[in-house]
Design an enzyme around this catalytic site. Sequence first.
Site, short mmCIF file in Angstrom:
data_model
loop_
_atom_site.label_atom_id
_atom_site.label_comp_id
_atom_site.label_asym_id
_atom_site.label_seq_id
_atom_site.Cartn_x
_atom_site.Cartn_y
_atom_site.Cartn_z
N PHE A 18 -3.69 2.10 4.85
CA PHE A 18 -3.93 0.72 4.71
C PHE A 18 -5.20 0.77 3.78
O PHE A 18 -6.13 1.53 4.21
CB PHE A 18 -4.16 -0.13 5.94
CG PHE A 18 -4.23 -1.41 5.75
CD1 PHE A 18 -3.23 -2.32 5.13
CD2 PHE A 18 -5.63 -2.28 6.13
CE1 PHE A 18 -3.22 -3.72 5.27
CE2 PHE A 18 -5.56 -3.56 5.80
CZ PHE A 18 -4.51 -4.38 5.51
N THR A 74 -8.28 -0.69 3.94
CA THR A 74 -9.43 -0.73 4.56
C THR A 74 -9.52 0.70 5.49
O THR A 74 -10.55 0.82 6.09
CB THR A 74 -9.51 -1.97 5.55
OG1 THR A 74 -8.54 -1.49 6.57
CG2 THR A 74 -9.52 -2.99 4.77
N LYS A 75 -8.64 1.74 5.52
CA LYS A 75 -8.69 2.95 6.19
C LYS A 75 -9.71 3.81 5.43
O LYS A 75 -10.10 3.55 4.43
CB LYS A 75 -7.42 3.57 6.51
CG LYS A 75 -6.45 2.72 7.28
CD LYS A 75 -7.02 2.52 8.77
CE LYS A 75 -5.95 2.14 9.56
NZ LYS A 75 -5.46 0.79 9.47
N ASN A 76 -10.42 4.92 6.13
CA ASN A 76 -11.37 5.85 5.42
C ASN A 76 -10.45 6.45 4.00
O ASN A 76 -11.32 6.60 3.21
CB ASN A 76 -11.58 6.73 6.26
CG ASN A 76 -12.45 6.49 7.53
OD1 ASN A 76 -12.06 5.35 8.02
ND2 ASN A 76 -13.24 7.16 8.11
#
Length: 393
Positions: A183, A185-187
Site C-alpha cells: 500500500f 503508505t507502507k515503507n
Amino acid sequence: MNIPLIDLKAQYKSIAEDLDRVTKEVLSSAGYIMGKNVTEFEKEFAEYVGVKHAISVGNGTDALVIALKSLGIGEGDEVITTPFTFFATAETISAVGAIPVFVDVEKDTFDIDPSKIEEKITSKTKAIVPVHIFGQSARMDEINEIAKKHNLKVIEDACQAVGSKYKGRNIGTLGDVACFSFFPTKNLGCAGDGGMIVTSDDDIATIARALRTHGSGENGQKAYNLLNNITEEVATVQNADDTVYNPLKYYNYLIGYNTRLDAIQAAILRVKLPHLDRWNARRREIAKIYDEKLKDTNLVTPVIKEENEPVYHMYILQSEDREAMLSKLKEKGVATGVYYPVPLHLQKVYKNLGYKEGDMPVAEYLSHRTFAIPVYPELTDEQVDYIVDAIKK
C-alpha cells in the site's frame, strides 16, 4: 510549517526520473499482466527477505486470505491473533470461514502477548497470526515454540514490517508463510495496491500461485494434485502469455481468486526496493531523535526490544490526554494519526463472537492513548526539530 503524516510526493520527487522511465517502459511494452517485471520483482523480493518463494498478489489483504487458504484453513477453524491491528488481519480469517480468536497485547511493544496464547488454544485451533505491528517483530521464538507444541501453523502478518529483523533474522522467514503489503503508505509502497506472500515451502507456494489466478493452469493442476494426494507429472508450457491469451487459464482445478500484482506496480517496486534499507535507516535515525528529545516529557515513547531491529512504519506515542495533544499539534501544522481507536474484539462486526469491554484490557488501554507522528524518511532535520518543538510546547 505544515508537515503531513507521510509525504508521498517527496518520495516520488527523490526518484522521479527512474519511476517515470519504468512506467513508460511498461506502458509502451503493452505487457500489463504478469510478465518480466512481476517475475523479476518476485525473485528480487524473495532474495531480499531470504526465502525460496515470493508470490505477488493484488494487495496485502489478499495475501493473508491466500496464505490462510494455502494452509488449508477454512470453515469452523480457529485462528489466534491480536486485537490491536488493522482490520484486515481478522477480516481475512473470517473471509475463509474461520473464527478469529483474540489474544491481548503487550503494553510496551503493542505486539501479541505470547504468555496469553496457550489458554486460548482449543481442538479447533489451526494457526497463529502474529502481527509485527508498526514495524517491530513479535516475540517469534515463544510463538513458534507454542505452535510446534500444539501442531499449529504460523502466518506472519508482516504488512507493516518490511525490512525489519528479529534476532538478526529477516521478518518473513520466521513462520510457515508471511504476508506483506505494498500500500502506498507502507515503507515499501507502490502507486496503488500490491501485496506479497513469501514462504520456503514448495507446496504452499504452488497452492498460493494457483489460488491467485482462479485455480487454473499448471499451478492449479499441481495444487489440485497436492491437495488430493495425487502423484502425476504436470506438463509445463513455456510460451503461455497472461497478457493477451493463455489457453491454460480455461482449465480450472480449484476455486481461487483474481489477484495479481500489476506490471506497472512491480516495475515501480523494483525501483524502490534497492532504496528500502536506506529509507528504513533514516526512519530509525529520526526515531532516535524523538526518543532522546521527548524522554523528559509526559509522553510515553516506543519501547524497542533488544533482539529487534525495527523499521518504524509508524512512530507511536502515548498520551493521557490524546485529544488535546492532537488538537494542539493540528494548530501547529503537524499531522497525526490514531492507530487504533477501536480494538478488533470490540468492533460491531464481531459482536457475535461475544467479546465485551474489559476482555482485552491492554489493547483497550492503548486504543485511548496511542497516536502517530511523522517519521517518513524524507523528513528534513528542520522538520524533525519543528515537530519536537511543537510537541514540547
